[in-house]
Write an enzyme that holds these catalytic residues in place. Structure first.
Site, mmCIF file in Angstrom:
data_model
loop_
_atom_site.group_PDB
_atom_site.id
_atom_site.type_symbol
_atom_site.label_atom_id
_atom_site.label_comp_id
_atom_site.label_asym_id
_atom_site.label_seq_id
_atom_site.Cartn_x
_atom_site.Cartn_y
_atom_site.Cartn_z
ATOM 1 N N ASP A 178 1.502 11.709 11.444
ATOM 2 C CA ASP A 178 0.625 10.622 11.007
ATOM 3 C C ASP A 178 -0.783 11.125 10.747
ATOM 4 O OD1 ASP A 178 1.185 7.969 10.443
ATOM 5 O OD2 ASP A 178 1.470 7.428 12.551
ATOM 6 N N GLU B 6 6.887 -1.965 7.900
ATOM 7 C CA GLU B 6 6.740 -2.435 9.283
ATOM 8 C C GLU B 6 6.520 -3.943 9.326
ATOM 9 O OE1 GLU B 6 4.135 -0.170 11.835
ATOM 10 O OE2 GLU B 6 4.323 -1.644 13.460
ATOM 11 N N GLU C 33 -1.100 5.133 6.028
ATOM 12 C CA GLU C 33 -0.902 3.685 5.910
ATOM 13 C C GLU C 33 -1.616 3.117 4.689
ATOM 14 O OE1 GLU C 33 -2.083 1.756 9.560
ATOM 15 O OE2 GLU C 33 -0.765 3.008 10.777
ATOM 16 N N ASP D 134 0.656 8.026 15.147
ATOM 17 C CA ASP D 134 -0.631 7.840 15.833
ATOM 18 C C ASP D 134 -0.489 6.767 16.914
ATOM 19 O OD1 ASP D 134 -0.461 5.650 14.162
ATOM 20 O OD2 ASP D 134 -2.507 5.813 13.389
HETATM 21 O O1 KIV Z 1 2.529 5.435 14.721
HETATM 22 C C1 KIV Z 1 3.720 5.092 14.694
HETATM 23 O O2 KIV Z 1 4.488 5.310 15.635
HETATM 24 C C2 KIV Z 1 4.204 4.412 13.505
HETATM 25 C C3 KIV Z 1 5.539 3.752 13.571
HETATM 26 C C4 KIV Z 1 5.435 2.514 14.354
HETATM 27 C C5 KIV Z 1 6.127 3.554 12.240
HETATM 28 O O3 KIV Z 1 3.503 4.350 12.539
#
Ligand code: KIV
Length: 281
Positions: A83, A182, A115, A44
């Site tokens: 995501d 992260e 997340e 995302d």
């Molecule tokens: O959205 C994204 O690109 C991520 C990465 C930074 C792990 O979640």
């Protein structure tokens, strides 16, 4: 070789490091596929890198489905992880399952990522039970930027370190096939990686993780405004693109592009006939 959740687990068991990188479009995904990277994350982060928002919060399910479907069409062997955007899974478990299902059915990727740790364990369990692999994401989770008061390293201090280790175990027990760490202090990330049976994928979390993920614009030097400290620039493609755009502009302006070589069709008309048209009109 086709990359799947089994690849993730067997590479962890064999001590081989996994590679994951973001992509959001067909052309870039084709190049990643050609390089042989294990997995593409349709992050995302596209809200910031492709859409120009200052956070990932405005990204919608429709944005994720649109970009993920473009990436999936480019991938034969690369695993595509999609995501789940902000507020597509937090409000309830049933909404989480429905939205994960939409991503799988409409974009046709191979797994979803969401997340959070213990707070979303029920969602991870329910999505996994419905047949959809889940990559978890703990530490600095950008969708919670307003709770953290900025994009800040997480897991600093003893209590926070213990909570993060507990979160890692919780998402593993809930059924996640891997977990992104992260901006986690490297020694803590290495400890989590040693303790878990699923692979950890680090971003700004040091070399002790089982694999790494980066946002491709950061690692290629395409992000002209800001590059995070942890993102090594493997090339300077942003500047090379600007140079190429300038050369094109200059050649159009001074008449050196296009030449005969770049013309598709030679005229079938004689010079005399064209001169006649010139006179007539
Ligand atoms: O959205 C994204 O690109 C991520 C990465 C930074 C792990 O979640």
């Amino acid at each position: 070789m086709k990359n799947t959740v089994s690849t993730f687990l067997s590479m962890k068991q064999n001590g081989e490091r996994l590679t994951e990188i973001t992509s959001y479009d067909y052309t870039t995904a084709k190049l990643v596929e050609k390089a042989g990277i294990n997995a593409i994350l349709v992050g995302d982060s596209l809200g910031m890198t492709m859409m120009g928002y200052d956070t990932t919060l405005p990204v919608t399910m429709e944005d994720m489905i649109h970009h993920s479907a473009c990436v999936v069409r480019a991938c034969e062997n690369t695993m595509v992880i999609m995501d789940m955007p902000f507020m597509s899974y937090q409000a309830s478990v049933s909404e989480a399952v429905r939205n994960a299902g939409r991503l799988m059915k409409e974009a046709r990727g191979h797994a979803v990522k969401l997340e959070g740790g213990a707070a979303v364990a029920e969602q991870i369990r329910a999505i996994t039970d419905s047949g959809i692999p889940v990559q978890a994401h703990i530490g600095m989770t950008p969708q919670s930027v307003n709770v953290f008061g900025g994009f800040k390293v997480q897991g600093k201090g003893e209590d926070a370190a213990k909570r993060l280790l507990e979160d890692a175990f919780t998402v593993q027990e809930a059924g996640a096939f891997s977990v992104v760490l992260e901006c986690v202090p490297p020694k803590l990330a290495a400890l989590i990686s040693k303790k878990l049976t699923i692979p950890t994928i680090g971003i700004g979390a040091g070399a002790g993780c089982d694999g790494q993920v980066l946002v491709y614009q950061d690692m290629l030097g395409m992000n002209m405004d800001f590059t995070p400290k942890f993102a090594k620039q493997f090339d300077n493609i942003g500047e090379r693109m600007v140079d190429a755009f300038r050369t094109y502009m200059n050649e159009v302006q001074n008449g050196t592009f296009p030449t005969e070589k770049q013309s598709f069709v030679k005229s079938d008309c004689s010079d005399e006939y064209l001169a006649k048209l010139d006179a007539e009109f």
